[in-house]
Design an enzyme around this catalytic site. Structure first.
Site, PDB file in Angstrom:
ATOM      1  N   SER A 121       0.849  -1.191   0.000  1.00  0.00           N
ATOM      2  CA  SER A 121       0.000   0.000   0.000  1.00  0.00           C
ATOM      3  C   SER A 121       0.884   1.240   0.000  1.00  0.00           C
ATOM      4  O   SER A 121       1.950   1.254   0.595  1.00  0.00           O
ATOM      5  CB  SER A 121      -0.910   0.014   1.232  1.00  0.00           C
ATOM      6  OG  SER A 121      -1.765   1.136   1.221  1.00  0.00           O
ATOM      7  N   LYS A 171      -3.882  -7.589   3.172  1.00  0.00           N
ATOM      8  CA  LYS A 171      -4.044  -6.484   2.215  1.00  0.00           C
ATOM      9  C   LYS A 171      -5.453  -6.460   1.637  1.00  0.00           C
ATOM     10  O   LYS A 171      -6.022  -5.398   1.378  1.00  0.00           O
ATOM     11  CB  LYS A 171      -3.008  -6.621   1.087  1.00  0.00           C
ATOM     12  CG  LYS A 171      -3.105  -5.531   0.000  1.00  0.00           C
ATOM     13  CD  LYS A 171      -2.981  -4.125   0.573  1.00  0.00           C
ATOM     14  CE  LYS A 171      -2.637  -3.084  -0.459  1.00  0.00           C
ATOM     15  NZ  LYS A 171      -3.408  -3.077  -1.699  1.00  0.00           N
ATOM     16  N   ASN A 175      -7.933  -3.248   1.915  1.00  0.00           N
ATOM     17  CA  ASN A 175      -8.600  -2.571   0.815  1.00  0.00           C
ATOM     18  C   ASN A 175     -10.111  -2.551   0.992  1.00  0.00           C
ATOM     19  O   ASN A 175     -10.781  -1.610   0.569  1.00  0.00           O
ATOM     20  CB  ASN A 175      -8.224  -3.229  -0.510  1.00  0.00           C
ATOM     21  CG  ASN A 175      -6.852  -2.806  -0.986  1.00  0.00           C
ATOM     22  OD1 ASN A 175      -5.992  -2.428  -0.186  1.00  0.00           O
ATOM     23  ND2 ASN A 175      -6.613  -2.873  -2.282  1.00  0.00           N
ATOM     24  N   GLU A 178     -10.714   0.291   3.140  1.00  0.00           N
ATOM     25  CA  GLU A 178     -10.532   1.497   2.319  1.00  0.00           C
ATOM     26  C   GLU A 178     -11.809   1.823   1.551  1.00  0.00           C
ATOM     27  O   GLU A 178     -12.191   2.991   1.432  1.00  0.00           O
ATOM     28  CB  GLU A 178      -9.370   1.270   1.359  1.00  0.00           C
ATOM     29  CG  GLU A 178      -9.094   2.407   0.401  1.00  0.00           C
ATOM     30  CD  GLU A 178      -8.052   2.006  -0.624  1.00  0.00           C
ATOM     31  OE1 GLU A 178      -8.345   2.083  -1.834  1.00  0.00           O
ATOM     32  OE2 GLU A 178      -6.936   1.595  -0.215  1.00  0.00           O
TER      33      GLU A 178
END
Length: 299
Positions: A121, A171, A175, A178
């Protein structure tokens, strides 16, 4: 250290540059000769094909790949393995599905090759600020590659998550979070922009929120910059892509019986953004008109 970087797009190219600035020797390969030449001019060594990539490395060889998830990763690995030996390492720094990563790691383990997944990231800002690295690897592969991680990441910006697959798993959820954060900012700023009572300066609001507010964040700093450059975002279309991690996060939540309504709705909102005129909205308008005579707008 000497390593190779395959894929010199926005992430792979900047990562190569950061590694070279950190004192590493980097062999670069990309389908674009122009991209290769750019990083050769910065000090990299060029490879004409994947066979030459491995030939230019000495054991234990370390090859970092930054290519799109899915078949491109499998194809790249298949073309690399003839030139690799026991103890060599392949690092996948892209956004691969963790199930694929676990499969690849098991297949390569049978050949004595380490497979490391590095959830990465930082975007285009990583060159200057460093990349947050979420790493799945065997302890020995992690230790071997740690000098590379130290160079790419800011202080305390990398960690060993567990065995192969765990880095991409973390990850993936990163996300998914996010997605929810982006959607919350988007909805809040749309309410402010739509106000009938006040003509609000979104750039000014974003700027003041970035000083002491509970909603201050790097994302909001980017919002401040975006509104400064285009107050009403008139130059953009409201079409939002997704690269897969949100979908995988939602599927994992379903598989684990974990309610994740914010992430799920954020993903579905992205899908809605791609419809210029939603058929489902037309159905609702038609039914409201049929049962109650509510006004409709003709196309």
């Amino acid at each position: 250290m000497r390593l190779a970087m395959i894929g010199l797009g926005r992430m792979g190219g900047n990562m190569s540059e950061r590694l070279m600035k950190g004192g590493h020797e980097v062999v670069v390969y990309d389908r674009s000769a122009e991209a290769i030449q750019k990083y050769v001019s910065l000090g990299a060594s060029a490879a004409r094909d994947l066979g030459e990539v491995t030939a230019k490395l000495k054991g234990p060889r370390i090859v970092w790949i930054m290519v799109p998830s899915g078949k491109p990763v499998d194809d790249t690995i298949a073309r690399l393995t003839p030139g690799l030996s026991k103890g060599d390492v392949i690092i996948d720094g892209g956004n691969s599905n963790f199930h694929d990563t676990m499969r690849r790691a098991a297949e390569l383990q049978g050949k004595g090759i380490h497979f490391v997944d590095s959830g990465t990231s930082g975007g285009i800002w990583g060159l200057a600020n460093g990349y947050c690295l979420m790493i799945g690897a065997s302890p020995e592969a992690f230790k071997l590659c740690e000098p590379i991680f130290k160079t790419l990441a800011p202080s305390d910006g990398y960690a060993h998550m567990g065995p192969p697959g765990s880095g991409h798993y973390v990850k993936m959820v990163h996300n998914g979070i996010e997605y929810g954060m982006l959607q919350a900012y988007a909805e809040g700023y749309e309410i402010l922009h739509a106000s009938r009572d006040f003509k609000l300066d979104l750039h000014k609001i974003a700027a003041v929120w970035n000083h002491g507010s509970f909603v201050r964040s790097w994302l909001n700093e980017l919002a401040e910059t975006a509104f400064e450059n285009d107050a009403d975002l008139t130059a953009l279309k409201g079409y939002v892509e997704d690269s897969g991690e949100g979908r995988w996060t939602v599927q994992e939540a379903i598989d684990l019986d974990v309610p994740a309504p914010v992430i799920t709705l954020s993903l579905l909102t992205r899908l809605r953004s791609r419809q210029s005129d939603s058929f489902s909205a037309k159905v609702i308008a038609a039914l409201r008109n049929e049962f109650g005579g509510h006004a409709v707008k003709k196309s």
